[in-house]
Design a protein around this motif. Structure first.
Motif, mmCIF file in Angstrom:
data_model
loop_
_atom_site.group_PDB
_atom_site.id
_atom_site.type_symbol
_atom_site.label_atom_id
_atom_site.label_comp_id
_atom_site.label_asym_id
_atom_site.label_seq_id
_atom_site.Cartn_x
_atom_site.Cartn_y
_atom_site.Cartn_z
ATOM 1 N N LYS A 178 0.830 -1.206 0.000
ATOM 2 C CA LYS A 178 0.000 0.000 0.000
ATOM 3 C C LYS A 178 0.866 1.259 0.000
ATOM 4 O O LYS A 178 0.538 2.262 -0.638
ATOM 5 N N GLU A 179 1.983 1.169 0.709
ATOM 6 C CA GLU A 179 2.858 2.349 0.820
ATOM 7 C C GLU A 179 3.905 2.398 -0.297
ATOM 8 O O GLU A 179 4.745 3.298 -0.334
ATOM 9 N N GLY A 180 3.866 1.417 -1.198
ATOM 10 C CA GLY A 180 4.808 1.397 -2.321
ATOM 11 C C GLY A 180 6.230 1.095 -1.894
ATOM 12 O O GLY A 180 7.185 1.468 -2.573
ATOM 13 N N ARG A 181 6.391 0.389 -0.786
ATOM 14 C CA ARG A 181 7.736 0.045 -0.318
ATOM 15 C C ARG A 181 8.093 -1.390 -0.748
ATOM 16 O O ARG A 181 7.200 -2.206 -0.971
ATOM 17 N N ALA A 182 9.379 -1.666 -0.852
ATOM 18 C CA ALA A 182 9.857 -3.042 -1.071
ATOM 19 C C ALA A 182 11.063 -3.224 -0.159
ATOM 20 O O ALA A 182 12.171 -2.792 -0.479
ATOM 21 N N GLU A 183 10.822 -3.826 0.992
ATOM 22 C CA GLU A 183 11.875 -3.945 2.009
ATOM 23 C C GLU A 183 11.897 -5.352 2.591
ATOM 24 O O GLU A 183 10.922 -6.093 2.480
ATOM 25 N N VAL A 184 13.004 -5.653 3.240
ATOM 26 C CA VAL A 184 13.080 -6.883 4.033
ATOM 27 C C VAL A 184 12.618 -6.536 5.441
ATOM 28 O O VAL A 184 13.116 -5.586 6.047
ATOM 29 N N GLU A 185 11.635 -7.283 5.926
ATOM 30 C CA GLU A 185 11.166 -7.064 7.286
ATOM 31 C C GLU A 185 11.185 -8.396 8.037
ATOM 32 O O GLU A 185 10.895 -9.447 7.450
ATOM 33 N N ASN A 186 11.493 -8.307 9.293
ATOM 34 C CA ASN A 186 11.570 -9.514 10.123
ATOM 35 C C ASN A 186 10.443 -9.499 11.155
ATOM 36 O O ASN A 186 10.521 -8.811 12.163
ATOM 37 N N ALA A 187 9.410 -10.260 10.862
ATOM 38 C CA ALA A 187 8.270 -10.339 11.782
ATOM 39 C C ALA A 187 8.407 -11.530 12.736
ATOM 40 O O ALA A 187 7.434 -11.941 13.366
ATOM 41 N N TYR A 188 9.602 -12.070 12.830
ATOM 42 C CA TYR A 188 9.822 -13.278 13.651
ATOM 43 C C TYR A 188 11.087 -13.102 14.485
ATOM 44 O O TYR A 188 11.950 -13.988 14.509
ATOM 45 N N PRO A 189 11.218 -11.976 15.184
ATOM 46 C CA PRO A 189 12.490 -11.683 15.848
ATOM 47 C C PRO A 189 12.772 -12.598 17.032
ATOM 48 O O PRO A 189 13.901 -12.647 17.498
ATOM 49 N N ARG A 190 11.757 -13.333 17.493
ATOM 50 C CA ARG A 190 12.043 -14.234 18.610
ATOM 51 C C ARG A 190 12.912 -15.417 18.162
ATOM 52 O O ARG A 190 13.453 -16.138 18.991
ATOM 53 N N ALA A 191 13.039 -15.611 16.845
ATOM 54 C CA ALA A 191 13.872 -16.713 16.354
ATOM 55 C C ALA A 191 14.902 -16.274 15.310
ATOM 56 O O ALA A 191 15.925 -16.924 15.156
ATOM 57 N N VAL A 192 14.614 -15.184 14.601
ATOM 58 C CA VAL A 192 15.441 -14.806 13.443
ATOM 59 C C VAL A 192 16.148 -13.483 13.704
ATOM 60 O O VAL A 192 15.554 -12.569 14.269
ATOM 61 N N ASP A 193 17.409 -13.399 13.289
ATOM 62 C CA ASP A 193 18.060 -12.086 13.293
ATOM 63 C C ASP A 193 18.698 -11.842 11.929
ATOM 64 O O ASP A 193 18.597 -12.675 11.017
ATOM 65 N N ALA A 194 19.356 -10.731 11.793
ATOM 66 C CA ALA A 194 19.873 -10.332 10.472
ATOM 67 C C ALA A 194 20.986 -11.256 9.994
ATOM 68 O O ALA A 194 21.098 -11.546 8.797
#
Ligand code: SF4
Length: 362
Positions: free
Chosen positions: A237-253
């Protein structure tokens, strides 16, 4: 840019997340859930019919057993018939080879052992010093480091009766192939929490930037899946294309640096055949020279030709590319059922056809 978890989102309950998704008013978008565990979660929740108009979820090729080509199973069955002990994950047992399955080979007296991990196969080799034990290694980066670890252990212990039939795959090349498919219009990727726990969410950055596609990593509970999808819709909706981490309890960068180091110690990237997709450059892994004596291909299969073909009428190739829904295969729920599966996508607990079949009334 990589956005991480918004604590405010963590408070949202499943119903609220669903309502937010249903109130989406952005452009139409097809979102691919790359991995089989997400496919199962989505099917179990009965999410697809609840999505707003213009939002579509497509199942991708992330089921490890499903993308393993039929010739790999034919080779494994050949090895069993030659007398080796073949160890592999339980899901692989019922996948049809050209003539038979590993489960049937076992029923006919072959030595096929279901294992929970590659290390179990090493234990099997130690317990059977007079036999050759071959581990059929399947899966993406969720499991390939465990195969690497097993090989390192076998090396330290000078085990000469252990080897690996390597069918491990790499996640990013598969995503590249899907984006390159002119028949597909994928608008975003819901990325797998478990594989990303190993490879780290940063690996999606160049892909995301090159293709201008949102990539949101998430877990497998209903709340995780809905949150991941909501974040994708926000980006759209905002016209963005990014990597987002919605699972920070298990995943990091960065991911599991130790696991990736083990993978890089034992394996190197190699071209690999995916069922339904073909050979992908850098799509899998092969053993490095210093570990070549653990390679079952060179030890037992050099010069061996196995005749392989997909089951007649099976459309797994199209399902795995996301080109059709499982129910569009003429055999779905007719001659191909969970009880009597025709193709790999129905056999596996993470296969798209199996998930759609088991939860078709949900
Ligand atoms: Fe293959 Fe069965 Fe799926 Fe059809 S429904 S694509 S036959 S696994």
């Amino acid at each position: 840019m990589t956005r991480t978890f918004d604590p405010a989102d963590a408070q949202l309950q499943t119903q609220t997340l669903l309502e937010k998704i249903q109130s989406y008013t952005g452009p139409p978008i097809s979102v691919m859930e790359v991995c089989g565990t997400h496919t199962v979660a989505v099917a179990r929740m009965g999410l697809r019919p609840l999505l707003p108009q213009g939002v579509k979820l497509i199942s991708g090729p992330g089921c490890p057993v499903c993308v393993t080509p039929v010739e790999t199973f034919d080779k494994a069955i050949y090895l069993v018939e030659k007398g080796v002990i073949l160890a592999t994950y339980g899901d692989a047992m019922r996948v049809p080879g050209t003539r038979t399955t590993l489960a049937d080979a076992r029923a006919n007296g072959g030595r096929v052992e279901p294992v929970y991990s590659a290390l179990d196969a090493v234990k099997l080799a130690k317990a059977n010093p007079d036999d050759q034990v071959v581990f059929l290694g399947l899966g993406f980066e969720t499991t390939s480091p465990t195969a690497a670890h097993a090989i390192m252990v076998a090396g330290r212990e000078n085990l000469e009766n252990f080897s690996v039939l390597c069918a491990h795959k790499a996640l990013l090349p598969a995503m590249e192939a899907l984006v390159a498919d002119p028949q597909m219009e994928i608008g975003a990727f819901l990325c797998p929490g478990h594989a990303t726990m190993v490879i780290g969410s940063d690996v999606y950055k160049p892909f995301c930037e090159a293709h201008r596609l949102p990539c949101v990593v998430t877990g497998f509970e209903a709340q995780d899946v809905l949150l991941g999808l909501l974040w994708i819709l926000r980006q759209a909706k905002e016209g963005r294309a990014e990597v987002e981490n919605a699972y920070p309890r298990a995943v990091d960068a960065q991911g599991n640096v130790g696991a990736m180091k083990m993978l890089a110690t034992v394996f190197r990237p190699a071209d690999a055949r995916f069922r339904g997709i073909g050979v992908l450059p850098g799509g899998g892994y092969e053993l490095k020279e210093e570990f070549a004596h653990f390679d079952a291909e060179t030890r037992f299969l050099a010069g061996v030709e196995v005749e392989s073909r997909e089951p007649a009428g099976c459309m797994c190739a199209e399902v795995l590319r996301g080109r059709i829904e499982p129910s569009q295969c003429p055999l779905f729920a007719k001659t191909c059922t969970a009880e009597n599966p025709v193709g790999a996508c129905m056999v596996s607990s993470e296969g798209a056809c199996g998930a759609h079949y088991r939860y078709r009334g949900v």
